[in-house]
Design a protein around this motif. Structure first.
Motif, short mmCIF file in Angstrom:
data_model
loop_
_atom_site.label_atom_id
_atom_site.label_comp_id
_atom_site.label_asym_id
_atom_site.label_seq_id
_atom_site.Cartn_x
_atom_site.Cartn_y
_atom_site.Cartn_z
N ALA A 1 0.83 -1.21 0.00
CA ALA A 1 0.00 0.00 0.00
C ALA A 1 0.86 1.26 0.00
CB ALA A 1 -0.91 0.01 1.23
N GLY A 2 2.19 1.09 -0.02
CA GLY A 2 3.08 2.24 -0.03
C GLY A 2 3.17 2.96 1.30
N GLU A 3 2.86 2.24 2.40
CA GLU A 3 2.87 2.86 3.72
C GLU A 3 4.21 2.62 4.42
OE1 GLU A 3 -0.40 1.37 5.97
OE2 GLU A 3 -1.90 1.89 4.44
N TYR A 4 4.50 3.46 5.42
CA TYR A 4 5.69 3.31 6.24
C TYR A 4 5.51 2.09 7.16
CZ TYR A 4 9.32 4.27 9.68
OH TYR A 4 10.40 4.18 10.52
N ILE A 5 6.56 1.27 7.27
CA ILE A 5 6.48 0.05 8.09
C ILE A 5 7.26 0.29 9.38
CG2 ILE A 5 6.92 -2.42 8.16
CD1 ILE A 5 6.94 -2.26 5.02
N ASP A 6 6.57 0.52 10.46
CA ASP A 6 7.22 0.74 11.75
C ASP A 6 7.37 -0.60 12.47
OD1 ASP A 6 4.34 0.78 11.88
OD2 ASP A 6 4.54 1.24 14.03
N ILE A 7 8.55 -0.88 12.94
CA ILE A 7 8.80 -2.12 13.65
C ILE A 7 9.06 -1.84 15.13
CG2 ILE A 7 10.30 -4.15 13.85
CD1 ILE A 7 8.60 -4.18 11.35
N LEU A 8 9.98 -0.88 15.41
CA LEU A 8 10.34 -0.59 16.79
C LEU A 8 9.46 0.49 17.39
CD1 LEU A 8 14.22 -0.67 16.40
CD2 LEU A 8 12.71 -2.48 17.21
#
Length: 446
Positions: free
Chosen positions: A439-446
């Motif tokens: 979807a072209g979104e930012y992937i936050d992990i931490l």
């Protein structure tokens, strides 16, 4: 015009589902089964006429929601229950029945061997919408309150009649064990001898009285009873293997040949038949057992216990049975008799019954997908879509056991209560990451 049952020789009238099918009559039961199986009703009628499908529907079981049993239909699951001398609470058995029906079992076999068995049996056929089966030889000693050796052939036949009158849809009869079998068992020295409870009772009676198996000797009289009430005969496998070492031995195969002969005799009488099978079978022999049965018994529906593919898993035999059951059903078995964790150990409790049913339902469903049963994989595809969308409610709706799935999820939620992932991966969830990436979104992990 509604057809009438119980009379011969009149247009539109029939005695059994098989008789109707052979006369070109489509019964209400056939219509229900056709709708459930997404199959043309005329095809159901043809398969019934050939004996390759059975609709177990005693005319006195008026609350029955009929099902078809056949290898080309959805694989059905049977649940064994009933009281014994050490566990004799009928209320608990009814709790098991309610649980079994809720979990999707298509049949209940009442194997009660203690007390006044008839009221419980009648309650089942009066209130339970699934197929009801029994093993009349179990009930014979209890009904007459006499030792086995004092019973006569007529006594055994009369108990079959009693069960038919009570509305039972199918009866397991160990017709294939004969005087010849006694010599075979003694000569071939199996590791486990006979492990069928009904088969052992018939064997014991023949040994003590010196007479022939009454269910074999008076088979024609039994067929008259079954035709009158439209009771399906489940030809019991008295010599089913009780351990891997006895699988596919001469005793099992010789009895199967005789069951094939009895199948043809029953069909000549317009009586529906299922044939029971093993038992303990090594995994690599399961498919071959199904093929042998289909050949010898001319495609009659095959009803198997398990099969259990190893002998060393007491406490987990619902798993060994499900492994064998999936292969058996994929290879032609029509009906799986569930196995519970208590197999070989004790009478199953309510939780054992639940686990046994779920294991068998998984096996049946997996086999239906492999066989290409129409619509079988639709729910799996819906589950995949729900998982891709991280839609937990939709996942529960697709689950075989929604309550357990939801309880596990709710009991171990991720740290962030609002998270759409689970506590296994959290923000490392592959599905979440892919959805966001695509979807072209930012992937936050931490």
């Amino acid at each position: 015009m509604e057809t009438k049952r119980g009379q011969k020789g009149h247009k539109g009238q029939y005695t059994t589902q098989m008789d109707a099918a052979r006369k070109g009559i489509v019964t209400p039961q056939m219509k229900v089964v056709a709708q459930k199986e997404s199959m043309p009703v005329e095809r159901i009628r043809e398969l019934l006429a050939e004996g390759k499908v059975a609709i177990c529907a005693n005319r006195r079981h008026t609350c029955l929601d009929p099902e078809g049993v056949g290898s080309m239909l959805r694989t059905k699951v049977n649940v064994n229950l009933g009281v014994s001398r050490d566990c004799k609470d009928y209320e608990i058995e009814m709790e098991k029945v309610t649980s079994a029906v809720k979990l999707g079992a298509e049949a209940i076999m009442d194997l009660s061997s203690h007390g006044d068995t008839q009221p419980f049996r009648q309650k089942l056929t009066r209130e339970c919408p699934v197929m009801i089966g029994t093993v009349p030889v179990y009930d014979s000693v209890i009904h007459y309150q006499r030792d086995l050796s004092t019973l006569t052939a007529k006594d055994f036949v009369d108990v079959v009649r009693l069960h038919a009158e009570d509305g039972v849809d199918f009866v397991t009869l160990h017709c294939g064990i004969t005087r010849k079998t006694i010599e075979q068992i003694r000569k071939h020295k199996r590791k486990m001898n006979i492990v069928s409870r009904g088969g052992s009772l018939v064997f014991a009676w023949m040994s003590m009285t010196g007479e022939e198996n009454p269910f074999y000797e008076y088979f024609d009289e039994i067929l008259d009873i079954c035709e009158k009430y439209d009771v399906t005969i489940s030809l019991g496998d008295a010599c089913r293997p009780g351990c891997l070492a006895d699988a596919a031995d001469v005793c099992q195969i010789e009895e199967l040949v005789r069951l094939g002969e009895l199948t043809r005799r029953a069909w000549d009488h317009n009586v529906q038949v299922m044939v029971e099978g093993p038992g303990h079978v090594p995994l690599h022999q399961v498919a071959a057992n199904m093929e042998i049965q289909k050949s010898i018994c001319m495609g009659a529906p095959f009803y198997v216990l398990g099969p259990l593919v190893t002998d060393i898993a007491p406490g987990y035999d619902h798993i060994t049975g499900a492994i064998g059951g999936a292969v058996a059903a994929m290879s032609g078995a029509a009906f799986l008799c569930y196995v519970t964790p208590a197999e070989h150990l004790a009478l199953p409790d309510v939780e054992d019954v639940r686990q046994g049913i779920i294991a068998s339902k998984i096996a049946a469903h997996a086999a239906d997908i492999a066989k290409g049963i129409p619509g079988a994989r639709e729910v799996d595809d819906r589950m995949a879509e729900a998982r891709r969308n991280l839609d937990w409610d939709a996942q529960f709706a697709c689950a075989l056991d929604p309550e357990t799935a939801k309880a596990i999820r709710d009991g171990r939620k991720p740290e962030d209560d609002h998270s759409d992932t689970c506590s296994m991966c959290g923000k490392f969830c592959a599905v979440r990451s892919m959805n966001k990436a695509l979807a072209g979104e930012y992937i936050d992990i931490l």
